[in-house]
Design a protein around this motif. Structure first.
Motif, short mmCIF file in Angstrom:
data_model
loop_
_atom_site.label_atom_id
_atom_site.label_comp_id
_atom_site.label_asym_id
_atom_site.label_seq_id
_atom_site.Cartn_x
_atom_site.Cartn_y
_atom_site.Cartn_z
N UNK A 5 3.05 0.68 3.61
CA UNK A 5 3.57 1.94 4.12
C UNK A 5 2.48 2.60 4.96
N UNK A 6 2.85 3.56 5.80
CA UNK A 6 1.83 4.28 6.57
C UNK A 6 0.75 4.91 5.69
N UNK A 7 1.14 5.48 4.54
CA UNK A 7 0.15 6.06 3.64
C UNK A 7 -0.78 5.00 3.07
N UNK A 8 -0.22 3.85 2.69
CA UNK A 8 -1.04 2.76 2.17
C UNK A 8 -2.01 2.26 3.24
N UNK A 9 -1.55 2.19 4.47
CA UNK A 9 -2.43 1.74 5.56
C UNK A 9 -3.62 2.68 5.69
#
Length: 183
Positions: A5-9
């Motif tokens: 996800x964008x947050x994980x990235x």
């Protein structure tokens, strides 16, 4: 590996920077930051700059750096400056890689480092590990074709418009964490 996800990235890219800052304080991220900042001010790299990028890429790989550095230093400094300048003015990934490959000691993997440092928005560092993580290619070195495939796949996975270098760092860090947990 599943898509992040964008947050994980963002979290994994930050963890990548922290890990490399602790493990390689002399080269990661200081060399990357220095060369990236330098390339915003000038359109070429010197022999010393390219050697720093080589050392950054080949950290912990035995005598490979010294062999490649010797090849690099076999040409006049002006040659390295002209070739890097020519490469960085190109918009075509393949031509840019081929041009950088003309510098003795610079292979395709090191060329991707130079390209990513010059333009982290559109380029990522390529190597056999990220090829495995993103493309499913086990033990496959960087080539002209698979690097373009890597960039294409990273763009598809970049749902929040981050630079590709950040996305690549995140997937690489996820790979490191998964590998270390399996040991």
């Amino acid at each position: 590996m599943s898509r992040l996800t964008p947050d994980e990235i963002e979290q994994l890219a930050e963890a990548f920077d922290e890990y490399h800052h602790e493990e390689y304080p002399e080269t990661h991220p200081s060399v990357e930051n220095r060369l990236t900042n330098l390339l915003t001010k000038q359109d070429h790299l010197t022999t010393s700059d390219v050697a720093d990028a080589m050392e950054w890429k080949l950290e912990g790989q035995g005598g490979r750096f010294e062999r490649y550095k010797s090849k690099l230093e076999s040409v006049p400094p002006e040659y390295v400056e002209l070739i890097t300048e020519a490469a960085f003015m190109l918009d075509d990934t393949r031509q840019q890689m081929k041009t950088l490959y003309a510098i003795p000691g610079v292979g395709y993997a090191t060329a991707t480092v130079l390209m990513a440092f010059n333009n982290p928005v559109d380029y990522a560092v390529g190597d056999r590990y990220i090829n495995e993580v993103i493309l499913g290619l086990e033990d496959t070195q960087v080539t002209l074709s698979n690097y373009e495939d890597l960039l294409s796949e990273l763009r598809k996975r970049n749902l929040s418009g981050l630079d590709l270098r950040t996305v690549e760092k995140a997937y690489y860090q996820a790979h490191l964490q998964r590998t270390n947990q399996g040991q």
